[in-house]
Design a protein around this motif. Structure first.
Motif, PDB file in Angstrom:
ATOM      1  N   PHE A 358      35.443  22.778  90.845  1.00 34.35           N
ATOM      2  CA  PHE A 358      36.499  23.742  91.090  1.00 34.35           C
ATOM      3  C   PHE A 358      36.278  24.963  90.189  1.00 34.35           C
ATOM      4  O   PHE A 358      35.592  24.882  89.161  1.00 34.35           O
ATOM      5  N   PRO A 359      36.871  26.123  90.543  1.00 34.36           N
ATOM      6  CA  PRO A 359      36.445  27.402  89.941  1.00 34.36           C
ATOM      7  C   PRO A 359      37.005  27.735  88.569  1.00 34.36           C
ATOM      8  O   PRO A 359      37.196  28.907  88.235  1.00 34.36           O
ATOM      9  N   ILE A 360      37.296  26.732  87.731  1.00 35.85           N
ATOM     10  CA  ILE A 360      37.649  26.946  86.330  1.00 35.85           C
ATOM     11  C   ILE A 360      36.569  26.260  85.511  1.00 35.85           C
ATOM     12  O   ILE A 360      36.436  25.038  85.565  1.00 35.85           O
ATOM     13  N   VAL A 361      35.799  27.036  84.771  1.00 38.14           N
ATOM     14  CA  VAL A 361      34.659  26.481  84.049  1.00 38.14           C
ATOM     15  C   VAL A 361      34.815  26.790  82.563  1.00 38.14           C
ATOM     16  O   VAL A 361      34.710  27.945  82.141  1.00 38.14           O
ATOM     17  N   GLU A 362      35.083  25.759  81.799  1.00 41.42           N
ATOM     18  CA  GLU A 362      35.242  25.902  80.350  1.00 41.42           C
ATOM     19  C   GLU A 362      33.891  25.647  79.679  1.00 41.42           C
ATOM     20  O   GLU A 362      33.200  24.681  80.004  1.00 41.42           O
ATOM     21  N   ILE A 363      33.539  26.504  78.721  1.00 43.07           N
ATOM     22  CA  ILE A 363      32.274  26.358  77.994  1.00 43.07           C
ATOM     23  C   ILE A 363      32.579  26.345  76.498  1.00 43.07           C
ATOM     24  O   ILE A 363      32.828  27.389  75.886  1.00 43.07           O
ATOM     25  N   PRO A 364      32.593  25.165  75.872  1.00 42.60           N
ATOM     26  CA  PRO A 364      32.892  25.081  74.438  1.00 42.60           C
ATOM     27  C   PRO A 364      31.719  25.601  73.597  1.00 42.60           C
ATOM     28  O   PRO A 364      30.549  25.525  74.008  1.00 42.60           O
ATOM     29  N   LEU A 365      32.045  26.093  72.409  1.00 40.07           N
ATOM     30  CA  LEU A 365      31.022  26.596  71.494  1.00 40.07           C
ATOM     31  C   LEU A 365      30.533  25.498  70.555  1.00 40.07           C
ATOM     32  O   LEU A 365      31.252  24.552  70.238  1.00 40.07           O
ATOM     33  N   GLN A 366      29.326  25.679  70.082  1.00 43.36           N
ATOM     34  CA  GLN A 366      28.765  24.757  69.097  1.00 43.36           C
ATOM     35  C   GLN A 366      29.481  24.894  67.756  1.00 43.36           C
ATOM     36  O   GLN A 366      29.741  23.914  67.071  1.00 43.36           O
ATOM     37  N   ASP A 367      29.824  26.125  67.385  1.00 41.48           N
ATOM     38  CA  ASP A 367      30.476  26.399  66.104  1.00 41.48           C
ATOM     39  C   ASP A 367      31.694  27.276  66.374  1.00 41.48           C
ATOM     40  O   ASP A 367      31.560  28.431  66.786  1.00 41.48           O
ATOM     41  N   TYR A 368      32.881  26.730  66.141  1.00 40.82           N
ATOM     42  CA  TYR A 368      34.108  27.461  66.469  1.00 40.82           C
ATOM     43  C   TYR A 368      34.213  28.784  65.716  1.00 40.82           C
ATOM     44  O   TYR A 368      34.870  29.731  66.177  1.00 40.82           O
ATOM     45  N   ARG A 369      33.547  28.880  64.565  1.00 42.66           N
ATOM     46  CA  ARG A 369      33.643  30.101  63.768  1.00 42.66           C
ATOM     47  C   ARG A 369      32.897  31.254  64.394  1.00 42.66           C
ATOM     48  O   ARG A 369      33.054  32.410  63.978  1.00 42.66           O
ATOM     49  N   ARG A 370      32.083  31.002  65.419  1.00 45.94           N
ATOM     50  CA  ARG A 370      31.258  32.029  66.047  1.00 45.94           C
ATOM     51  C   ARG A 370      31.935  32.674  67.253  1.00 45.94           C
ATOM     52  O   ARG A 370      31.310  33.449  67.967  1.00 45.94           O
TER      53      ARG A 370
END
Length: 440
Positions: A358-370
């Protein structure tokens, strides 16, 4: 809230409740603290609190910078559809801009037309339309819960949580079940002695882009005498009933998660909105007629709120026509764009919680501080997304969210994929092999 995740500003909203009004603490101190957080976020992230000065299709201008917009929830592109736009002036001539009666005092027949067409589309007994989903949650959840017990999905949308809190203040009890865990819900229901039970949850989740196992949740709720209340804000207009003639795996007609799973409305209330796929300021609850009649005298927005603007009623009615004529073709375009992005992520070995397509694509970061650097790179590459930064979300969930629409062009999706490839090459994104962030 423990392990609960409050989306769309939930953490700052929770701090407001806990800190701003803390006993013995001046309210202005809490507001100032939240204000500093917001100022820091907007100061370092060009895609937060940005002023959009011009649009051209799905391109937007922020200052002197043009970007491809992947933060819109106008999934079908109805906001830009010339047929829908052309329908508005006739309605304005007939009704003016805003007949300012509450619906109880005077309900323009346009509402009746919408409710009738919507009930046919959804395949439900009846519907009631109100200005927003937030209005519905705040007023309907307390009415349905009464002084009984609410069982709320731990990752339910913040507005559901707020509606449950209002119900709680009026005497209802509140318990949480684990996200996507019908077995935990069954365990809680089995142990509950209160005969009045309301289960509140999302349909298509606004962060993961996935739908719950609705048939299993419905089965559990029915077996234990609970009413199931489902908010499908992001599914309505996008997914629908399955058919051998469907053009893509989203199904046909866009008539929401209930029909997508071939479920019934027995002991199930569906809430949805037109503000996303239909690009109109309006929302609805699908319910039996006797419930609708009760809400007309018990739900505050029906009694006291001003109505949606006539232009929104007009675009909703015109949207029904376009959905009938071209909706499935638009959903096929939306599916193709989304599949291209998900294939890009898969080819790069980048983690996303989206497994639905479905057309919601979440992409988490490796380092939240970035998050600041990542947001700036996307902005510089002409890509506009929804940033999920701490403290708006927990550190483990920091990243960015992409919402595709049928109005995006192939070239725009190509620029998005190129930016994702660059971020992956720089090591900013989590891998499928190591989907967890390095820091909690």
């Amino acid at each position: 809230m423990g392990n609960d995740v409050l989306h769309d500003g939930g953490w700052l909203g929770q701090r407001t409740a806990q800190d701003v009004w803390a006993p013995g603490r001046p309210a202005h101190e809490g507001w100032a603290e939240n204000g500093r957080d917001v100022s820091a976020l907007t100061g370092s992230h060009p895609m937060m609190d940005a002023v959009i000065e011009e649009i051209d299709g799905r391109m937007i201008r922020v200052g002197h910078h043009w970007l491809a917009d992947f933060a819109s929830c106008n999934y079908l592109g109805f906001d830009l559809d010339r047929e829908i736009i052309a329908a508005v002036p006739g309605y304005l001539e007939a009704w003016g801009t805003h007949p300012s009666w509450s619906r109880l005092l005077g309900s323009p027949v346009l509402y009746e037309h919408i409710e009738e067409r919507l009930a046919r589309l959804l395949g439900c007994e009846d519907t009631l339309v109100l200005p927003t989903i937030t209005h519905i949650h705040m007023s309907v959840i307390p009415v349905l819960a009464a002084s009984g017990t609410i069982f709320m999905d731990a990752r339910a949308h913040k507005t559901i949580y707020d509606g449950c809190q209002i119900a709680r203040s009026r005497g209802a009890a509140l318990k949480r079940f684990r996200f996507e865990d019908p077995d935990h819900l069954e365990e809680l229901l089995r142990a509950e002695r209160d005969p009045v039970r309301l289960v509140c949850m999302d349909g298509v989740n606004s962060m993961t882009g996935n739908a719950p196992d609705l048939p299993q949740f419905a089965k559990v709720a029915r077996e234990h005498g609970a009413l199931l209340y489902v908010d499908d804000a992001h599914g309505f207009g996008v997914i629908g009933e399955r058919s051998p003639r469907e053009l893509c795996s989203y199904g046909t007609r866009g008539n929401s998660v209930v029909r997508y799973f071939d479920e019934t409305y027995d002991d199930l209330v569906l809430v949805g909105g037109f503000s996303k796929a239909y690009s109109s300021l309006l929302a609805f609850i699908a319910c039996p007629t006797h419930v609708k009649k009760h809400l007309k005298v018990a739900a505050s927005p029906y009694l006291y709120s001003g109505p949606s603007p006539v232009a929104s009623l007009a675009t909703t009615l015109a949207g029904f026509d376009v959905n009938d004529a071209r909706g499935d073709a638009l959903r096929a375009v939306l599916h193709r764009h989304t599949r291209r992005v998900l294939d890009c992520l898969s080819g790069l070995g980048v983690h996303t919680p989206n497994h639905s397509g479905f057309p919601i694509v979440e992409i988490p970061l490796q380092d939240y501080r970035r998050i600041g650097e990542v947001g700036q790179l996307l902005f510089d590459r002409g890509v506009y997304v929804t940033l999920a930064a701490y403290p708006l979300v927990p550190k483990a969930d920091v990243g960015f969210r992409i919402q595709l629409t049928a109005a995006n062009t192939d070239a725009e999706v190509g620029s998005l994929c190129a930016a994702i490839e660059e971020l992956a090459s720089l090591g900013e994104l989590r891998s499928v092999e190591h989907p967890q962030t390095w820091a909690a």
